[in-house]
Enzyme design. Structure first.
Site, mmCIF file in Angstrom:
data_model
loop_
_atom_site.group_PDB
_atom_site.id
_atom_site.type_symbol
_atom_site.label_atom_id
_atom_site.label_comp_id
_atom_site.label_asym_id
_atom_site.label_seq_id
_atom_site.Cartn_x
_atom_site.Cartn_y
_atom_site.Cartn_z
ATOM 1 N N ASP A 50 32.247 56.941 29.280
ATOM 2 C CA ASP A 50 32.889 57.661 28.174
ATOM 3 C C ASP A 50 32.094 58.935 27.874
ATOM 4 O OD1 ASP A 50 34.022 58.485 25.809
ATOM 5 O OD2 ASP A 50 33.144 56.865 24.597
ATOM 6 N N ASP A 96 36.596 58.156 30.814
ATOM 7 C CA ASP A 96 37.480 59.295 31.072
ATOM 8 C C ASP A 96 37.173 59.975 32.404
ATOM 9 O OD1 ASP A 96 35.143 60.876 30.402
ATOM 10 O OD2 ASP A 96 35.599 60.392 28.305
ATOM 11 N N ASP A 147 46.469 55.461 41.950
ATOM 12 C CA ASP A 147 47.337 54.297 41.832
ATOM 13 C C ASP A 147 48.767 54.827 41.713
ATOM 14 O OD1 ASP A 147 47.911 51.483 41.314
ATOM 15 O OD2 ASP A 147 45.852 51.397 40.560
ATOM 16 N N ASP A 179 51.169 49.936 43.639
ATOM 17 C CA ASP A 179 51.192 48.725 42.820
ATOM 18 C C ASP A 179 52.442 47.913 43.174
ATOM 19 O OD1 ASP A 179 49.927 47.534 40.294
ATOM 20 O OD2 ASP A 179 52.012 47.705 39.648
ATOM 21 N N GLU A 233 49.665 47.094 47.619
ATOM 22 C CA GLU A 233 49.377 45.799 46.984
ATOM 23 C C GLU A 233 50.598 44.937 47.254
ATOM 24 O OE1 GLU A 233 48.376 43.922 42.617
ATOM 25 O OE2 GLU A 233 50.040 45.296 42.866
ATOM 26 N N HIS A 285 40.324 44.815 39.578
ATOM 27 C CA HIS A 285 40.451 44.790 38.115
ATOM 28 C C HIS A 285 41.302 43.632 37.599
ATOM 29 C CE1 HIS A 285 44.040 46.596 39.662
ATOM 30 N NE2 HIS A 285 44.616 46.490 38.477
ATOM 31 N N ASP A 286 41.894 42.857 38.486
ATOM 32 C CA ASP A 286 42.718 41.720 38.068
ATOM 33 C C ASP A 286 42.032 40.384 38.322
ATOM 34 O OD1 ASP A 286 44.860 43.402 37.438
ATOM 35 O OD2 ASP A 286 45.717 43.264 39.443
HETATM 36 C C1 NOJ Z 1 49.191 44.819 39.536
HETATM 37 C C2 NOJ Z 1 48.071 45.507 38.836
HETATM 38 O O1 NOJ Z 1 46.921 45.411 39.625
HETATM 39 C C3 NOJ Z 1 47.928 44.872 37.476
HETATM 40 O O2 NOJ Z 1 46.767 45.272 36.804
HETATM 41 C C4 NOJ Z 1 49.163 45.172 36.689
HETATM 42 O O3 NOJ Z 1 49.128 44.479 35.464
HETATM 43 C C5 NOJ Z 1 50.431 44.747 37.433
HETATM 44 N N1 NOJ Z 1 50.410 45.097 38.821
HETATM 45 C C6 NOJ Z 1 51.631 45.394 36.816
HETATM 46 O O4 NOJ Z 1 51.635 46.758 37.091
#
Ligand code: NOJ
Length: 559
Positions: free
Chosen positions: A26, A34, A103, A204, A263, A325-326
């Protein structure tokens, strides 16, 4: 097995580093990371040796899903920066020879996207078919599909007297890719970013863009069984139309030498080839979820790596990743963050950087950032986790049990602020961050590891250096030397007359095996390891917990 007959490409040779901008650095004091924070840390990334960054969404967005809900594909989210900042980042990355992958979230938009607001007004406005609208069926949702964030995948809009489909939350309506206008608009945005200097896109939900014709019911209603059914029957994914679209997408990227990274879910190594095989001209790289989904089971990881290598051979290129990140943090799931934090993080990194495929790692993985401790439901920031919590509790599960599960698998684990130093808020911001800082930042932080030549950070840096100068570790044939279910494992990478053997002990105990024949009898020399090795190249490998070593086969006559 993976063969060495692959054409050279920048996206095969570089190490990709994933940046979650909100949590990186930040520079304004609003508690959110940012673009200028990324710019400030380019020297750090350059020094680390990474060759490309994947930046999670930075488009304008109401941030219901932290940018995975786009409200304008042509502008930068003011929370994260400005167009000027982004152009500056492109310039600086070019100077430092770092490629930028954006992305691309085009399965759905935000419900605040002007297209959706227009589309929702009536059945006959110019954008009426931009989204997937259906009439009610016997007064209820058109089918029983479940949203990924919990609840039904359909939400009613009174002004249109219809339901719209949302594979994720109700704030993320699915676009209708059968509309020519949708494609025209989005392709024109993609071209703008490419012209600006972006080097590729991570798409995505890349295989979700077309849904099953007729929207049939799934046999089971709850979210998990619903998904299982999708897997078999492809209700949301892998439907006709997707391949033609991806070919057009790829055509757009070719003149820019930009990478298409998908993805994609519900695929096997064999069915992945329908998308990623070179002669398909659709996408270059695919995320291999079965590896991340192995949830710490190394037998499964090894099996999947082998299956992908066998299926892809010289027809397609692999990727490798242990967290994003998921997901939870890699060292918490695949290593032993309690007892052998340092050694297991290095061991995972070694596998990532020497097994076949383009390696991707998430910010913080280079210092072994770990899962955080979730103290209560109020600490959840993630829309998906909140939805799942609500769903499961409403179906009768105890709140305590759901919290325990979520504490480990919670997506917030991967999103806690970067731990730059032991200063307040881990040096990420001087004000309270948007998400809790992991309390272990005093121990685990970049500054501390920079000063320690033996740290995970410096280990990673040296390993990236080795990979960069060693074509064999990138393009070499892959050959497992042990069965998948052995705790001690080894594989070889071979190109022309050069060969490396990499060994691992995926356990928190000492282990030994008869050394693979290729390194017996002083046939190889040790060039890299995460322990000080006293007895080298003996016929039995005695390995300490999470020990890993890289051997180089000696050439004829070499001592
Ligand atoms: C996959 C992404 O990696 C995730 O973070 C997101 O919530 C879903 N697609 C929906 O876009």
């Amino acid at each position: 097995m993976q063969s060495s007959k692959h054409k050279k490409s920048w996206w095969k040779e570089r190490v990709f580093y994933q940046i979650y901008p909100l949590s990186f650095l930040d520079t304004t004091g609003n508690g959110k990371g940012d673009i200028n924070g990324i710019i400030k840390k380019i020297p750090y990334l350059n020094d680390l040796g990474i060759g490309a960054i994947w930046i999670c969404p930075i488009y304008s967005s109401p941030m219901k899903d932290n940018g995975y809900d786009v409200s304008d594909y042509n502008s930068i989210n003011p929370i994260i920066g400005s167009m000027h900042d982004f152009k500056e980042l492109i310039k600086i990355c070019k100077i430092n020879d770092i490629k930028i992958m954006m992305d691309l979230v085009i399965n759905h938009t935000s419900n605040k996207h002007p297209w959706f607001m227009e589309s929702a007004k009536s059945k006959n406005n110019p954008k009426s078919d931009y989204y997937i609208w259906r009439d009610a069926k016997e007064g209820k949702e058109p089918n029983n599909w479940a949203a990924d964030c919990g609840g039904s995948a359909w939400t009613w809009v009174e002004s249109r007297k219809q339901y719209y489909l949302h594979s994720f939350s109700k704030y993320q309506p699915d676009l209708n890719w059968r509309s020519k206008e949708v494609k025209k608009e989005i392709f024109s945005s993609i071209k703008k970013w490419l012209d600006m200097g972006v080097n590729g896109f991570r798409m995505d939900m890349g295989n979700f863009l077309f849904k099953a014709e007729g929207f049939p019911d799934a046999p089971k209603k709850n979210r998990w069984d619903n998904r299982k059914y999708i897997h078999g029957e492809h209700l949301y994914a892998n439907n006709p139309g997707i391949h033609k679209l991806l070919k057009e997408f790829k055509k757009l990227l070719v003149p820019y030498d930009a990478v298409a990274f998908g993805e994609m879910y519900f695929l096997t190594p064999e069915s992945s080839l329908d998308y990623v095989a070179y002669d398909r001209n659709e996408i270059d790289l695919i995320y291999e979820y079965p590896i991340m989904d192995a949830r710490g089971n190394w037998t499964e990881v090894k099996k999947q790596v082998r299956l992908y290598a066998e299926a892809f051979k010289d027809m397609a290129w692999n990727t490798l990743t242990f967290s994003n990140h998921d997901s939870p943090r890699s060292v918490s799931v695949f290593g032993d963050s309690e007892q052998f934090h340092d050694k297991s993080a290095k061991c995972i990194m070694t596998f990532l950087l020497t097994a076949p495929g383009t390696p991707f790692f998430l910010q913080g993985e280079e210092i072994g950032m770990t899962n955080m401790k979730l103290s209560g439901v109020d600490e959840l920031t993630d829309i998906k986790m909140k939805g799942i919590y609500k769903d499961r509790v409403s179906r009768g599960e105890s709140s305590q049990k759901v919290l325990v599960d979520l504490s480990f698998w919670n997506r917030d684990n991967a999103r806690t602020p970067m731990q730059w130093s032991d200063k307040k808020f881990a040096g990420f911001s001087w004000n309270k961050p948007w998400i809790k800082v992991n309390s272990n930042y005093i121990e685990i932080n970049i500054k501390k590891q920079q000063n320690n030549p033996d740290s995970i950070l410096n280990y990673t840096k040296n390993l990236i250096k080795l990979r960069k100068k060693t074509r064999t570790l990138i393009y070499g044939d892959f050959l497992p030397l042990c069965p998948d279910n052995w705790t001690v494992y080894a594989f070889s990478r071979k190109l022309d007359n050069e060969e490396y053997v990499i060994v691992f002990n995926f356990a928190s105990q000492d282990n030994n095996i008869i050394a693979p024949e290729k390194i017996q009898n002083n046939k190889a020399k040790l060039i890299f390891s995460n322990y000080i090795v006293k007895y080298d190249v003996l016929d039995i490998l005695y390995l300490k917990p999470w020990e890993t070593r890289i051997y180089k086969a000696k050439k004829h006559g070499e001592i």
